[in-house]
Motif scaffolding. Structure first.
Motif, PDB file in Angstrom:
ATOM      1  N   GLY A 163       0.833  -1.189   0.000  1.00  0.00           N
ATOM      2  CA  GLY A 163       0.000   0.000   0.000  1.00  0.00           C
ATOM      3  C   GLY A 163       0.870   1.242   0.000  1.00  0.00           C
ATOM      4  O   GLY A 163       2.001   1.223  -0.488  1.00  0.00           O
ATOM      5  N   ILE A 164       0.360   2.332   0.565  1.00  0.00           N
ATOM      6  CA  ILE A 164       1.069   3.608   0.614  1.00  0.00           C
ATOM      7  C   ILE A 164       1.010   4.140   2.042  1.00  0.00           C
ATOM      8  O   ILE A 164      -0.029   4.031   2.701  1.00  0.00           O
ATOM      9  N   ARG A 165       2.126   4.728   2.497  1.00  0.00           N
ATOM     10  CA  ARG A 165       2.179   5.236   3.863  1.00  0.00           C
ATOM     11  C   ARG A 165       2.894   6.583   3.925  1.00  0.00           C
ATOM     12  O   ARG A 165       3.961   6.760   3.342  1.00  0.00           O
ATOM     13  N   ASN A 166       2.273   7.527   4.631  1.00  0.00           N
ATOM     14  CA  ASN A 166       2.945   8.754   5.032  1.00  0.00           C
ATOM     15  C   ASN A 166       3.402   9.613   3.852  1.00  0.00           C
ATOM     16  O   ASN A 166       4.523  10.105   3.818  1.00  0.00           O
ATOM     17  N   ILE A 167       2.537   9.801   2.847  1.00  0.00           N
ATOM     18  CA  ILE A 167       2.851  10.632   1.685  1.00  0.00           C
ATOM     19  C   ILE A 167       1.654  11.535   1.378  1.00  0.00           C
ATOM     20  O   ILE A 167       0.500  11.105   1.475  1.00  0.00           O
ATOM     21  N   THR A 168       1.936  12.781   1.007  1.00  0.00           N
ATOM     22  CA  THR A 168       0.922  13.719   0.539  1.00  0.00           C
ATOM     23  C   THR A 168       1.007  13.838  -0.975  1.00  0.00           C
ATOM     24  O   THR A 168       2.096  14.061  -1.518  1.00  0.00           O
ATOM     25  N   PHE A 169      -0.119  13.692  -1.648  1.00  0.00           N
ATOM     26  CA  PHE A 169      -0.206  13.859  -3.103  1.00  0.00           C
ATOM     27  C   PHE A 169      -1.092  15.063  -3.392  1.00  0.00           C
ATOM     28  O   PHE A 169      -2.241  15.116  -2.948  1.00  0.00           O
ATOM     29  N   MET A 170      -0.564  16.017  -4.156  1.00  0.00           N
ATOM     30  CA  MET A 170      -1.335  17.204  -4.516  1.00  0.00           C
ATOM     31  C   MET A 170      -1.398  17.331  -6.034  1.00  0.00           C
ATOM     32  O   MET A 170      -0.529  16.822  -6.745  1.00  0.00           O
ATOM     33  N   ASN A 171      -2.429  18.032  -6.511  1.00  0.00           N
ATOM     34  CA  ASN A 171      -2.557  18.293  -7.944  1.00  0.00           C
ATOM     35  C   ASN A 171      -2.394  19.790  -8.179  1.00  0.00           C
ATOM     36  O   ASN A 171      -3.287  20.586  -7.882  1.00  0.00           O
ATOM     37  N   ASN A 172      -1.226  20.140  -8.666  1.00  0.00           N
ATOM     38  CA  ASN A 172      -0.915  21.529  -9.028  1.00  0.00           C
ATOM     39  C   ASN A 172      -1.143  22.494  -7.861  1.00  0.00           C
ATOM     40  O   ASN A 172      -1.538  23.644  -8.053  1.00  0.00           O
ATOM     41  N   GLY A 173      -0.892  22.002  -6.650  1.00  0.00           N
ATOM     42  CA  GLY A 173      -0.966  22.849  -5.467  1.00  0.00           C
ATOM     43  C   GLY A 173      -2.352  23.256  -5.038  1.00  0.00           C
ATOM     44  O   GLY A 173      -2.503  24.139  -4.188  1.00  0.00           O
ATOM     45  N   CYS A 174      -3.391  22.621  -5.559  1.00  0.00           N
ATOM     46  CA  CYS A 174      -4.763  23.053  -5.297  1.00  0.00           C
ATOM     47  C   CYS A 174      -5.231  22.663  -3.892  1.00  0.00           C
ATOM     48  O   CYS A 174      -5.165  21.492  -3.506  1.00  0.00           O
ATOM     49  N   VAL A 175      -5.744  23.662  -3.144  1.00  0.00           N
ATOM     50  CA  VAL A 175      -6.396  23.397  -1.859  1.00  0.00           C
ATOM     51  C   VAL A 175      -7.706  24.194  -1.766  1.00  0.00           C
ATOM     52  O   VAL A 175      -8.181  24.511  -0.675  1.00  0.00           O
TER      53      VAL A 175
END
Length: 276
Positions: A163-175
């Motif tokens: 799986g995946i652990r302890n990572i942030t994925f963003m799309n072009n910095g959008c919040v």
């Protein structure tokens, strides 16, 4: 070797007219002897230690990112290392980036059947529930940041942690609340194999995509999310298979739609202590 694909190089081999030479070798310790071509007495360059981080495998752990020595953006590094993983899978660790998020334009793909993936971020990150290193996927057209589909049919009872652990994925910095109109998808489960059946997604943030997580594989069951943050996506979590999908703690915040199940599928979507 004469190239990075393992083509055998003759031994000895000849330098060019300027005395320049090169060769590829496995990680290790080697002596290189120079002779001929006007060299009166052969001599040896002793204990040379070639080192290729993409070939570094310490108990199944590979490293990408800042300090790994690998070229290309994070997606390209990920794909090169996953290709080099053993046939039964490996752990890929993302090293912290002191400058902030890693910029990425290359789709990450882990779809070799039986080659399990544990993708883990190292080090602390931001203070939100999901910490760790950050990957900012910049394309906003109809492309997917990561495709996962490696679980085999009739899997054994004992499989590697994946799986995946302890990572942030963003799309072009959008919040921005409801997303920024991107057409890009975050993490998508493929439908050729058994998806990521039995995976644990631990302290993962997905932010700013058209759809943060997409699962259209009816065999990708028993997926558990621990303390996720789905933030500012058009849709946070879209799943046409809601069999044994579990979310424990974490948040769905500022998404246009938090969770959407495909039409006609039933109940086994469990949320325990999750904030909406």
């Amino acid at each position: 070797f004469s190239d990075n694909s393992g083509t055998v190089l003759a031994n000895p081999f000849t330098a060019d007219s300027t005395g320049h030479w090169f060769a590829y070798a496995d990680n290790g310790r080697f002596d290189v002897t120079m002779s001929g071509g006007g060299i009166p007495t052969p001599f040896t360059l002793g204990d040379l230690m070639p080192f290729d981080p993409a070939g570094l495998n310490l108990n199944g752990v590979f490293y990408i990112g800042n300090g790994s020595g690998l070229a290309g953006d994070i997606g390209a590094q990920f794909n090169a290392v996953y290709s080099a993983c053993p046939s039964n899978g490996c752990e890929i660790d993302l090293l912290p980036n002191p400058a902030g998020c890693y910029a990425d334009t290359t789709q990450m793909t882990a779809t070799v059947v039986g080659k399990y993936l544990l993708f883990r971020g190292l080090g602390a990150g931001k203070p939100e529930p999901s910490a760790g290193p950050c990957i900012n996927f910049t394309p906003t057209t109809g492309i997917t940041m990561m495709v996962l589909d490696y679980a085999p049919a009739n899997k054994a009872l004992m499989v590697p942690a994946h799986g995946i652990r302890n990572i942030t994925f963003m799309n072009n910095g959008c919040v921005t609340t409801g997303g920024c109109g991107s057409l890009a998808f975050g993490i998508q489960v493929g439908a050729v194999n058994q998806g990521i059946q039995g995976a644990t997604m631990d302290s993962v943030t997905i932010a700013g995509f058209a759809d943060g997580f997409v699962n259209t594989n009816f065999n990708s069951v028993d997926v558990t999310w621990l303390n996720p943050l789905f933030l500012a996506n058009g849709e946070g979590y879209f799943d046409t298979n809601v069999n044994s999908q579990t979310v424990i703690s974490g948040q769905f915040y500022a998404n246009g739609i938090a969770v959407r199940a495909g039409a006609g599928v039933g109940g086994e979507f469990k949320f325990l202590g999750t904030n909406f």
